[in-house]
Enzyme design. Structure first.
Site, PDB file in Angstrom:
ATOM      1  N   THR A  30       0.828  -1.205   0.000  1.00  0.00           N
ATOM      2  CA  THR A  30       0.000   0.000   0.000  1.00  0.00           C
ATOM      3  C   THR A  30       0.862   1.254   0.000  1.00  0.00           C
ATOM      4  OG1 THR A  30      -1.676  -1.213   1.256  1.00  0.00           O
ATOM      5  CG2 THR A  30      -1.943   1.161   1.132  1.00  0.00           C
ATOM      6  N   GLY A 100       5.471  -7.855   7.044  1.00  0.00           N
ATOM      7  CA  GLY A 100       6.448  -7.613   5.982  1.00  0.00           C
ATOM      8  C   GLY A 100       7.879  -7.603   6.478  1.00  0.00           C
ATOM      9  N   GLU A 106       9.627   0.556  11.584  1.00  0.00           N
ATOM     10  CA  GLU A 106       8.312   1.189  11.472  1.00  0.00           C
ATOM     11  C   GLU A 106       7.885   1.800  12.798  1.00  0.00           C
ATOM     12  OE1 GLU A 106       6.164  -1.473   7.964  1.00  0.00           O
ATOM     13  OE2 GLU A 106       6.056  -2.147  10.043  1.00  0.00           O
TER      14      GLU A 106
END
EC number: 5.3.1.6
Length: 236
Positions: A30, A100, A106
């Site tokens: 995305t 992922g 992140e």
């Protein structure tokens, strides 16, 4: 499905990204459309003087290929906005991320951001709790990894879980930080999110986990009819 990803990614960039910002770039399919939209706006001149911090080598390579200006967290420790995808999100905007493989970077970039925006399609929305659609990843050191897993299994909310050391192409998967990921699979929604997070993080040898609690400010969820649902963090 890709059309839904594109719709929500473009909307996030158009509504929240402005010139002169430092932008955190998440990881995943995305987020590719976030890169694409930023690139389009830079080339058109509608967006200027931004620098971006990628959360993975994969995102870095894709951004460099497009010519998006990059920087590091060391040079820009205060990030204006981070846009990232998610594997699961509940109605309180808590997340499961990291399938992922980029969960540590992140989380570090998200926690350094003034605004953390999550994007995804409605299949990611979990109204009955987190942990039921797939793996809950935990990044651990390679040294003594079997002992680390043994200690994790002593945590009361993990006792009924099965687990797997993540592999890719038949080999143990190595993160960008040179660690392993152990994927835990729950048979019921995760109970006591905060307590579970604390106990996992306190386990010696754990780098971090993919449960993001009380971090998301805004979530944009694309629906199958092409509309986008906006969920905002609830402040008490």
């Amino acid at each position: 499905m890709d059309s839904l990803k594109k719709i929500v990614a473009y909307k996030a960039v158009d509504e929240y990204v402005q010139s002169n910002m430092t932008i955190g770039l998440g990881t995943g399919s995305t987020v590719f459309y976030v890169l694409e939209r930023i690139d389009n706006l830079l080339k058109s001149g509608k967006l200027k003087d931004v620098v971006c911090i990628p959360t993975s080598i994969d995102t870095e390579l894709k951004a460099r290929k497009l010519g998006i200006p990059l920087t590091t967290l060391e040079k820009h420790s205060n990030i204006d906005i981070t846009i990232d995808g998610t594997d699961e999100i509940d109605l309180n905007l808590n997340l499961i991320k990291g399938r992922g493989g980029a969960l540590v970077r992140e989380k570090l970039v998200a926690s350094s951001s003034s605004l953390f925006i999550i994007i995804g399609d409605e299949s990611k929305l979990c109204t009955n709790g987190l942990g039921m659609t797939g793996a809950v990843p935990i990044e651990i050191l390679t040294f003594g990894y079997e002992k680390i897993i043994e200690n994790l299994l002593k945590i009361y909310t993990l006792k009924g879980c099965t687990y797997k050391i993540r592999k890719r192409n038949g080999e143990i998967f190595i993160t960008d930080n040179k660690n392993y990921i152990v994927d835990f699979f729950f048979t019921e929604p995760i109970q006591d999110l905060l307590e579970t997070c604390t106990r996992i993080k306190m386990t010696t040898g754990v780098v971090d986990h993919g449960i993001f609690v009380n971090m998301t400010n805004v979530a944009l969820i694309s629906k199958h009819d092409g509309t986008v649902l906006t969920l905002n963090k609830k402040y008490e």
